[in-house]
Motif scaffolding. Structure first.
Motif, PDB file in Angstrom:
ATOM      1  N   LYS A   1      15.121  79.459  -2.093  1.00  0.00           N
ATOM      2  CA  LYS A   1      14.041  80.079  -2.855  1.00  0.00           C
ATOM      3  C   LYS A   1      13.369  79.000  -3.702  1.00  0.00           C
ATOM      4  CE  LYS A   1      15.593  84.843  -2.947  1.00  0.00           C
ATOM      5  NZ  LYS A   1      15.354  86.108  -3.637  1.00  0.00           N
ATOM      6  N   PHE A   2      12.340  78.391  -3.114  1.00  0.00           N
ATOM      7  CA  PHE A   2      11.630  77.317  -3.800  1.00  0.00           C
ATOM      8  C   PHE A   2      10.929  77.864  -5.042  1.00  0.00           C
ATOM      9  CE2 PHE A   2      10.789  75.150   0.556  1.00  0.00           C
ATOM     10  CZ  PHE A   2      12.099  74.730   0.606  1.00  0.00           C
ATOM     11  N   PHE A   3      11.097  77.164  -6.154  1.00  0.00           N
ATOM     12  CA  PHE A   3      10.356  77.520  -7.357  1.00  0.00           C
ATOM     13  C   PHE A   3       9.058  76.713  -7.371  1.00  0.00           C
ATOM     14  CE2 PHE A   3      13.959  79.992  -8.037  1.00  0.00           C
ATOM     15  CZ  PHE A   3      13.770  80.815  -9.140  1.00  0.00           C
ATOM     16  N   ASN A   4       8.572  76.230  -8.476  1.00  0.00           N
ATOM     17  CA  ASN A   4       7.252  75.585  -8.534  1.00  0.00           C
ATOM     18  C   ASN A   4       7.374  74.096  -8.218  1.00  0.00           C
ATOM     19  OD1 ASN A   4       7.024  78.122 -10.298  1.00  0.00           O
ATOM     20  ND2 ASN A   4       4.904  77.503  -9.979  1.00  0.00           N
TER      21      ASN A   4
ATOM     22  N   TYR B   1      15.758  77.472   6.045  1.00  0.00           N
ATOM     23  CA  TYR B   1      14.397  77.998   5.929  1.00  0.00           C
ATOM     24  C   TYR B   1      13.954  78.102   4.484  1.00  0.00           C
ATOM     25  CZ  TYR B   1      16.075  82.668   4.497  1.00  0.00           C
ATOM     26  OH  TYR B   1      16.639  83.724   3.821  1.00  0.00           O
ATOM     27  N   ALA B   2      12.649  78.149   4.302  1.00  0.00           N
ATOM     28  CA  ALA B   2      12.041  78.259   2.978  1.00  0.00           C
ATOM     29  C   ALA B   2      11.816  79.719   2.631  1.00  0.00           C
ATOM     30  CB  ALA B   2      10.707  77.512   2.951  1.00  0.00           C
ATOM     31  N   SER B   3      12.488  80.169   1.585  1.00  0.00           N
ATOM     32  CA  SER B   3      12.137  81.422   0.949  1.00  0.00           C
ATOM     33  C   SER B   3      11.284  81.056  -0.263  1.00  0.00           C
ATOM     34  CB  SER B   3      13.389  82.210   0.569  1.00  0.00           C
ATOM     35  OG  SER B   3      13.031  83.460   0.006  1.00  0.00           O
ATOM     36  N   SER B   4      11.250  81.882  -1.295  1.00  0.00           N
ATOM     37  CA  SER B   4      10.352  81.593  -2.406  1.00  0.00           C
ATOM     38  C   SER B   4      10.769  82.331  -3.670  1.00  0.00           C
ATOM     39  CB  SER B   4       8.921  81.996  -2.039  1.00  0.00           C
ATOM     40  OG  SER B   4       8.059  81.884  -3.152  1.00  0.00           O
ATOM     41  N   ALA B   5      10.484  81.714  -4.816  1.00  0.00           N
ATOM     42  CA  ALA B   5      10.682  82.390  -6.091  1.00  0.00           C
ATOM     43  C   ALA B   5       9.700  83.532  -6.277  1.00  0.00           C
ATOM     44  CB  ALA B   5      10.543  81.398  -7.241  1.00  0.00           C
ATOM     45  N   ALA B   6       8.655  83.576  -5.424  1.00  0.00           N
ATOM     46  CA  ALA B   6       7.710  84.701  -5.494  1.00  0.00           C
ATOM     47  C   ALA B   6       8.384  86.018  -5.156  1.00  0.00           C
ATOM     48  CB  ALA B   6       6.524  84.457  -4.551  1.00  0.00           C
ATOM     49  N   THR B   7       9.561  85.963  -4.529  1.00  0.00           N
ATOM     50  CA  THR B   7      10.299  87.192  -4.223  1.00  0.00           C
ATOM     51  C   THR B   7      10.771  87.897  -5.488  1.00  0.00           C
ATOM     52  OG1 THR B   7      12.375  85.969  -4.020  1.00  0.00           O
ATOM     53  CG2 THR B   7      11.098  86.291  -2.004  1.00  0.00           C
ATOM     54  N   TYR B   8      10.831  87.181  -6.611  1.00  0.00           N
ATOM     55  CA  TYR B   8      11.340  87.774  -7.851  1.00  0.00           C
ATOM     56  C   TYR B   8      10.305  88.614  -8.588  1.00  0.00           C
ATOM     57  CZ  TYR B   8      15.545  84.962  -7.358  1.00  0.00           C
ATOM     58  OH  TYR B   8      16.721  84.423  -6.893  1.00  0.00           O
TER      59      TYR B   8
END
Length: 326
Positions: free
Chosen positions: A170-173, A109-116
């Motif tokens: 955790k996808f970044f940009n 699944y896709a999480s995100s760097a926005a979690t940081y």
């Protein structure tokens, strides 16, 4: 059969293309609507297209699914409908995790760097399980992804039922082809390319921090092909599970990006700074950089594409061609 939710979207359709190239049978869960998203699938049509509202019925009647890639989400960092975001980004993810756990089907699944959130130092971008509780996302989207990451970790800690393999990324940009339907959420690379091809300067936000120069905001920009490579590698290594960062491990400034776009487009370097929109002030990440230690230790050893090489490839092979789709 492999299920890809959000399979007509940017990252999902690039994943579908790679899976179809391998000869996999692929079912896409998505809505095409009227945004031209069908073009993302035109060169590699799925074997099935499933409306999200019909997904649970489809799952209850299927016995041939070998993996689920859950890319579907409300991914806008300016989303405001908390109930819709919760249902889509949290509840649906938990439904799919439950289904995969019961049937022992690999779940990615896709999480995100926005979690940081407002993290602004390399050591704060840790994907270690014991770092989750310290994260403070800045927006609703990042929070929803963080909630699911936490729910999944709590299940593991309590000995709850899990699939044979699972991986969150955790996808970044991310930038690359097939993102053209994303409106305000399209990558900065594409936005800057359109600007300079109109003869305008590349416009960048002024810094909203007194300790940071204009254009010195830095992000970990990752070419979509590298991200797909990571997902396929995980699929091919069933002994590897975990929540992993998915960036390059290198932060580059927006000035670097703008200059690389100008160079790839063959135009003089020109940058203009503009005020940051009020809607982004206070929830803008001025720095992101993936700590890639855990994925490397898990065995992923392929190099990541540099920002200059990725932008050149994007412009040369897609944006500057009559058909920019993968």
């Amino acid at each position: 059969m492999i299920i890809v939710t959000g399979g007509a979207g940017f990252i999902g359709s690039c994943l579908v293309a790679a899976l179809k190239a391998r000869g996999e049978v692929v079912a896409v869960v998505d809505r095409l609507r009227d945004q031209g998203k069908w073009r993302n699938l035109a060169k590699h049509p799925p074997d099935l297209l499933i409306d999200p509202d019909a997904l649970e019925t489809f799952l209850s009647n299927s016995t041939e699914i070998t993996a689920v890639f859950h890319m579907g989400a409300i991914s806008s960092t300016t989303a405001r409908d908390g109930d819709l975001v919760w249902r889509t980004n949290v509840e649906l993810s938990e439904t799919l995790l439950d289904w995969c756990a019961v049937r022992d089907v690999p779940f990615f699944y896709a999480s995100s760097a926005a979690t940081y959130g407002a993290a602004d130092r390399p050591e704060l971008f840790s994907d270690a399980p014991d770092s989750l509780s310290a994260l403070r996302p800045l927006n609703l989207y990042g929070w929803s992804k963080h909630v699911f990451d936490q729910h999944l970790q709590a299940r593991i800690d309590s000995g709850g039922l899990m699939p044979r393999q699972w991986a969150g990324l955790k996808f970044f940009n991310v930038y690359g082809p097939n993102e053209y339907h994303k409106g305000s959420m399209i990558s900065v690379v594409k936005v800057k390319y359109d600007e300079v091809m109109r003869g305008a300067p590349a416009r960048l936000f002024r810094s909203d921090r007194p300790d940071l120069e204009d254009g010195a905001q830095a992000r970990d920009f990752i070419w979509v092909g590298d991200l797909i490579s990571v997902m396929l590698w995980l699929h091919d290594h069933p002994a590897v599970s975990g929540l992993f960062n998915c960036g390059t491990g290198t932060a580059r400034t927006y000035v670097d990006l703008a200059n690389a776009v100008c160079d790839a487009a063959g135009v003089p370097r020109r940058i203009e700074f503009i005020d940051m929109p009020e809607s982004l002030q206070g929830q803008y990440q001025s720095y992101t950089c993936a700590d890639m230690t855990r994925l490397r230790e898990a065995g992923y050893d392929r190099p990541f594409t540099s920002l200059e090489d990725g932008i050149t490839r994007y412009v040369r092979d897609y944006l500057a061609t009559p058909d920019p789709y993968l």
